[in-house]
Design a protein around this motif. Structure first.
Motif, PDB file in Angstrom:
ATOM      1  N   ARG A   1      42.563  41.246  46.996  1.00  0.00           N
ATOM      2  CA  ARG A   1      43.321  42.329  47.646  1.00  0.00           C
ATOM      3  C   ARG A   1      44.798  42.228  47.292  1.00  0.00           C
ATOM      4  O   ARG A   1      45.274  41.172  46.889  1.00  0.00           O
ATOM      5  N   TYR A   2      45.495  43.261  47.493  1.00  0.00           N
ATOM      6  CA  TYR A   2      46.940  43.334  47.315  1.00  0.00           C
ATOM      7  C   TYR A   2      47.383  42.804  45.951  1.00  0.00           C
ATOM      8  O   TYR A   2      48.286  41.988  45.834  1.00  0.00           O
ATOM      9  N   GLY A   3      46.659  43.202  44.917  1.00  0.00           N
ATOM     10  CA  GLY A   3      47.057  42.851  43.566  1.00  0.00           C
ATOM     11  C   GLY A   3      46.529  41.509  43.117  1.00  0.00           C
ATOM     12  O   GLY A   3      46.871  41.009  42.047  1.00  0.00           O
ATOM     13  N   GLY A   4      45.687  40.913  43.911  1.00  0.00           N
ATOM     14  CA  GLY A   4      45.083  39.633  43.506  1.00  0.00           C
ATOM     15  C   GLY A   4      44.099  39.828  42.366  1.00  0.00           C
ATOM     16  O   GLY A   4      43.637  40.925  42.075  1.00  0.00           O
ATOM     17  N   LYS A   5      43.802  38.758  41.719  1.00  0.00           N
ATOM     18  CA  LYS A   5      42.871  38.825  40.589  1.00  0.00           C
ATOM     19  C   LYS A   5      41.435  38.826  41.111  1.00  0.00           C
ATOM     20  O   LYS A   5      41.090  38.045  41.997  1.00  0.00           O
ATOM     21  N   PRO A   6      40.636  39.713  40.529  1.00  0.00           N
ATOM     22  CA  PRO A   6      39.219  39.730  40.933  1.00  0.00           C
ATOM     23  C   PRO A   6      38.488  38.494  40.393  1.00  0.00           C
ATOM     24  O   PRO A   6      38.921  37.846  39.450  1.00  0.00           O
TER      25      PRO A   6
END
Length: 180
Positions: free
Chosen positions: A26-31
């Motif tokens: 979430r919030y631009g984190g890496k999948p």
């Protein structure tokens, strides 16, 4: 966390394990880029069984048996243990009685017969034939059977009684005649 590997069976040549994402990015984190499934080739090994036991003694139905046991269960695509027979039976071979030589159990009688017997060396088993242990055999009667004193007392001679009637006295006098 990974799940347990799926079972390797005779039909399945690969095993699978899975995992799931606990938290999405979430919030631009890496999948998550790591795989969620893994597969591996199943190691195959046939079921292993012991060698056959010795045959049992024959039972009352004249059958005998032998067994073997499972040493290792099959793995992967290996041949399962249900393929193997773990018990065998077979019909026992009949064993006839074995007897010794005939022995005279009596002296030769004046009737020309004597009794003979013999001992059992080995009993019959597995529905085998029994031994004949006694018999009557023909023999040569001893010379003493033919002397005049023994003629009236032997079992092989016949005794006939004849009545002689005298007309003057009206008495009956028995006369014995021996016929050999």
């Amino acid at each position: 966390n990974w799940t347990e590997w799926s079972s390797c069976t005779f039909a399945a040549t690969t095993a699978i394990r899975t995992r799931s994402v606990l938290k999405e990015a979430r919030y631009g984190g890496k999948p998550c880029t790591t795989p969620l499934n893994e597969t591996k080739v199943c190691l195959s090994a046939n079921c292993k069984v012991s060698i056959w036991s010795n045959w049992t003694l024959c039972d009352s139905t004249s059958k005998q048996y032998r067994n073997r046991t499972i040493v290792q269960q099959a793995m992967g695509a290996g041949l399962p243990c249900s393929f193997y027979n773990l018990t065998q039976s077979q019909q026992c071979e009949p064993e006839n009685c074995v007897a010794g030589e005939w022995k005279n159990a009596s002296e030769c009688g004046c009737d020309g017969w004597l009794q003979q017997s013999r001992d059992i060396i080995k009993q019959a088993s597995n529905l085998g034939l029994p031994c004949q242990l006694d018999r009557i055999a023909k023999c040569e009667p001893p010379a003493s059977c033919f002397t005049s004193t023994s003629l009236t007392s032997t079992t092989s001679s016949r005794t006939e009684t004849t009545n002689t009637n005298t007309s003057t006295t009206s008495t009956t006098t028995p006369t014995t005649t021996t016929i050999s």
